[in-house]
Enzyme design. Sequence first.
Site, mmCIF file in Angstrom:
data_model
loop_
_atom_site.group_PDB
_atom_site.id
_atom_site.type_symbol
_atom_site.label_atom_id
_atom_site.label_comp_id
_atom_site.label_asym_id
_atom_site.label_seq_id
_atom_site.Cartn_x
_atom_site.Cartn_y
_atom_site.Cartn_z
ATOM 1 C CG ASP A 106 -9.860 5.536 7.193
ATOM 2 O OD1 ASP A 106 -11.073 5.835 7.210
ATOM 3 O OD2 ASP A 106 -9.184 5.503 6.157
ATOM 4 C CE LYS A 119 -3.242 2.551 2.723
ATOM 5 N NZ LYS A 119 -4.349 2.883 1.892
#
Length: 706
Positions: free
Chosen positions: A515, A418
């Site tokens: 998140d 990522k």
Amino acid sequence: MSIHYVLIFFLLFLTPFCNSDDQLTHTKPLTHSDTLISKSGNFALGFFSPTTSNNSFYLGIWYHGIPGPRTVVWIANRDSPIITPSSGMLIVTNNSHMVLSNSKGQNIWTSTGNITAGAAIAHAVLLDSGNFVLRLPNGMDIWQSFDHPTDTILPSMKFLMSYKSQVVGRLVSWKGHDDPSSGDFSCSSDPSSPNLQFFTWNKTRPYCRIGVESGLSVSGGTYVTNTSSILYQTTIYSGDEFYYMFTISGDPAFTRIKLEYTGKLKFLSWNNHSSSWAIISERPSAACDLYASCGQFSYCDFTQIIPACQCLSGFEPVDGINFSKGCRRKQALKCGKQSHFVALPGMYVPDKFLHIRNKSFDECIAECSHNCSCTAYAYANLSSVGALADPSRCLVWSEELIDVKKGTLEGGNVVAVKRLSKGSTQGIVEFKNEVVLIAKLQHKNLVRLLGCCIHEDEKLLIYEYLPNKSLDAFLFDATRKHVLDWLTRFNIIKGISRGLLYLHQDSRLTIIHRDLKASNILLDTRMTPKISDFGMARIFGADQNQANTTRVVGTYGYMSPEYAMRGAFSVKSDTYSFGVLLLEIVSGLKISSAHLITKFSGLIGYAWRLWEDGKAIQLVDSSVMASCPLNEVLRCIHVGLLCVQDHASDRPLMSSVMFMLENETALLPVPKQPVYFALSNCGNGEGSESMENSINTVSITTLDGR
Ligand SMILES: *[C@@H]1O[C@H](CO)[C@@H](O)[C@H](O)[C@H]1NC(C)=O
Ligand SMILES: *[C@@H]1O[C@H](CO)[C@@H](O)[C@H](O)[C@H]1NC(C)=O
Ligand SMILES: *[C@@H]1O[C@H](CO)[C@@H](O)[C@H](O)[C@H]1NC(C)=O
Ligand SMILES: *[C@@H]1O[C@H](CO)[C@@H](O)[C@H](O)[C@H]1NC(C)=O
Ligand SMILES: *[C@@H]1O[C@H](CO)[C@@H](O)[C@H](O)[C@H]1NC(C)=O
Ligand SMILES: *[C@@H]1O[C@H](CO)[C@@H](O)[C@H](O)[C@H]1NC(C)=O
Ligand SMILES: *[C@@H]1O[C@H](CO)[C@@H](O)[C@H](O)[C@H]1NC(C)=O
Ligand SMILES: *[C@@H]1O[C@H](CO)[C@@H](O)[C@H](O)[C@H]1NC(C)=O
Ligand SMILES: *[C@@H]1O[C@H](CO)[C@@H](O)[C@H](O)[C@H]1NC(C)=O
Ligand SMILES: *[C@@H]1O[C@H](CO)[C@@H](O)[C@H](O)[C@H]1NC(C)=O
Ligand SMILES: *[C@@H]1O[C@H](CO)[C@@H](O)[C@H](O)[C@H]1NC(C)=O
Ligand SMILES: *[C@@H]1O[C@H](CO)[C@@H](O)[C@H](O)[C@H]1NC(C)=O
């Protein structure tokens, strides 16, 4: 007394800017006449004497601003009082220890902190929770009084009972009502079964057995108190740690657990109306509640108005009506067949068991039925708790069953990379530190972070690869959502809550994810959920429970009101996101779905409206309706609504969430109406991508999504 109270109140009002009253620094020692007061005035720390009959002084923490006798919750030097009161002095040394000294300059107490070599000097702070912490300038806590309880457990204190099967935490009573030195009674887990039971002891003898864990990773209870605040109690077993914690919703109510010098363990709550401490519960609570008071094969029956001893079924009293000699079999025991065992539902398992390791259920039965001296067995499979070396709990009893009570045992290298945003303001050192810490986290409901690399401006995170993609790819896709039947969804919900609990409480750190959303939940081939994307996670110091940021990062719809509006985040902001996610999983609807926003101001509003109208069942995704037990799905919606309440203090901690999801009979408090949802979705209709919102500049920039 009341004049005194008013005066203190008034003084505090006059000095609102003098905010160092709660701190002790290297340059400013605490002397006999000084007192530290926590920020909101809940607690005070200073020197006190519990009696006027001699000059024994102690350094302690007590409730500030409640009338009546001083209620002490912690003492540093309980067994070494200061005899010349004016000489007592507490200092923070230049190597970040706290030292209490007497008139002769002798050190009579020292905090044994974990000092980082070369670090700047720490200061001590008395927090509003009643915790006294030694804090480095970078916010890291190196020592806290909550790790060294005396006779009291306060809300949100993690009372670690055992670590890696060794007894750790212990409450020790006072010697008398005005003598704080170590008394005869103590409370700790049982050295011979440290992850399974908890006792009050009279010296070394068992006095009252507080409980045997159900075998679930989280157990406990929720109670609605008189002041309509909600008390959440949990006992958590995480593999290495076995700990107890309670929290209270709403007002920071004055609630505590105290082991009294009489041997009674009391749960007490300050009653503002009567200006006194009310007893919520106490143990022992009846004569037959004392350890083994009923004799063998007999149990204390709490379902009666006056609890009394009863024989187990198939047994009769040895001696007429006097149970102290216990009970005996009506028929002599025949050996060898499993059919001779009688199931005893709704009982606490008896004491004096032998824990036989690494056994399957059938092996456990065999262990007992092939041995004539075995009288009972109990079994649990804890594989759901996490990666335990041996998840089996096979307990067998030989000869007599003693101290039988209430619950039975129930069981219960491809990589993905990522890319993080370029130009993130986080420094490389902090980034590396966080990554190294997160890489150490291991839990079956967290994606393993394998490593990271930093190349010029670019920061890359390397995760284990999961073939099944993320939850949103199934949940919101009409052709794939049928894969998620109710059982799978419920397991996903529980898995996420376990992963989050690990982040919040069970790992050595407190990690706020910030998140949590459907696209950050990855699924493996067996549909086990794994929380991913710690790019925005924040690590809290040992006692830090809230932080503010000027950079609000996260995803609209999933962000709690206090975070989106003020940048304040805590474990409770994750609870909020979890609640939103839970409602999405149950309904199959996106938080950001446009028609809900126009009609009901969003999913939360829709869920609330249906709940209020007694039609919550209409929220359930039509593709799982056929496969779901009504009570389970309604419980999920209920818990979801508790999690999305506007005020962080009303939301449960993840330990309570897990408990409420796993215990079908747990009492659920009534959720308050969420009002904030009406505002939250105005700014952004789509809202499915990550947003970075800088409060100071009111600019919104998009982060690179996964
Ligand atoms: C720390 O304090 C001790 C005693 O007060 C003193 O001897 C020592 O020099 C101090 N060390 C530093 C680094 O200031
Ligand atoms: C002190 O901190 C270090 C680094 O965080 C850790 O490895 C060590 O185990 C700690 N020692 C104690 C006694 O807690
Ligand atoms: C001080 O007095 C209390 C109450 O009489 C007594 O319990 C305690 O032992 C005394 N302490 C000392 C150090 O004499
Ligand atoms: C505690 O044990 C002692 C004997 O060691 C006994 O005399 C005392 O009565 C016990 N206390 C209670 C409250 O049972
Ligand atoms: C306690 O009662 C007093 C007076 O009745 C009130 O002013 C105060 O706000 C109350 N405190 C709490 C914590 O409820
Ligand atoms: C709750 O209310 C009852 C009756 O008003 C009272 O007897 C009891 O002490 C109260 N309990 C607490 C914890 O305030
Ligand atoms: C029951 O038996 C015990 C021990 O034999 C004895 O001490 C006790 O007084 C008896 N209690 C009653 C109520 O008879
Ligand atoms: C448990 O038993 C199995 C087979 O019975 C064995 O392979 C395994 O090594 C054992 N595990 C432990 C932790 O003893
Ligand atoms: C415990 O349960 C898990 C999952 O249901 C199963 O895979 C495992 O074999 C069980 N362990 C034992 C010792 O029965
Ligand atoms: C039978 O059980 C008793 C007590 O649990 C134990 O001491 C003994 O070793 C067992 N015997 C066999 C043959 O397993
Ligand atoms: C965060 O800001 C609020 C005011 O907006 C303040 O009350 C609170 O103390 C701050 N918390 C921290 C940890 O700085
Ligand atoms: C389930 O909840 C009920 C009610 O709060 C409680 O009495 C019971 O002990 C709980 N069971 C477990 C296993 O924690």
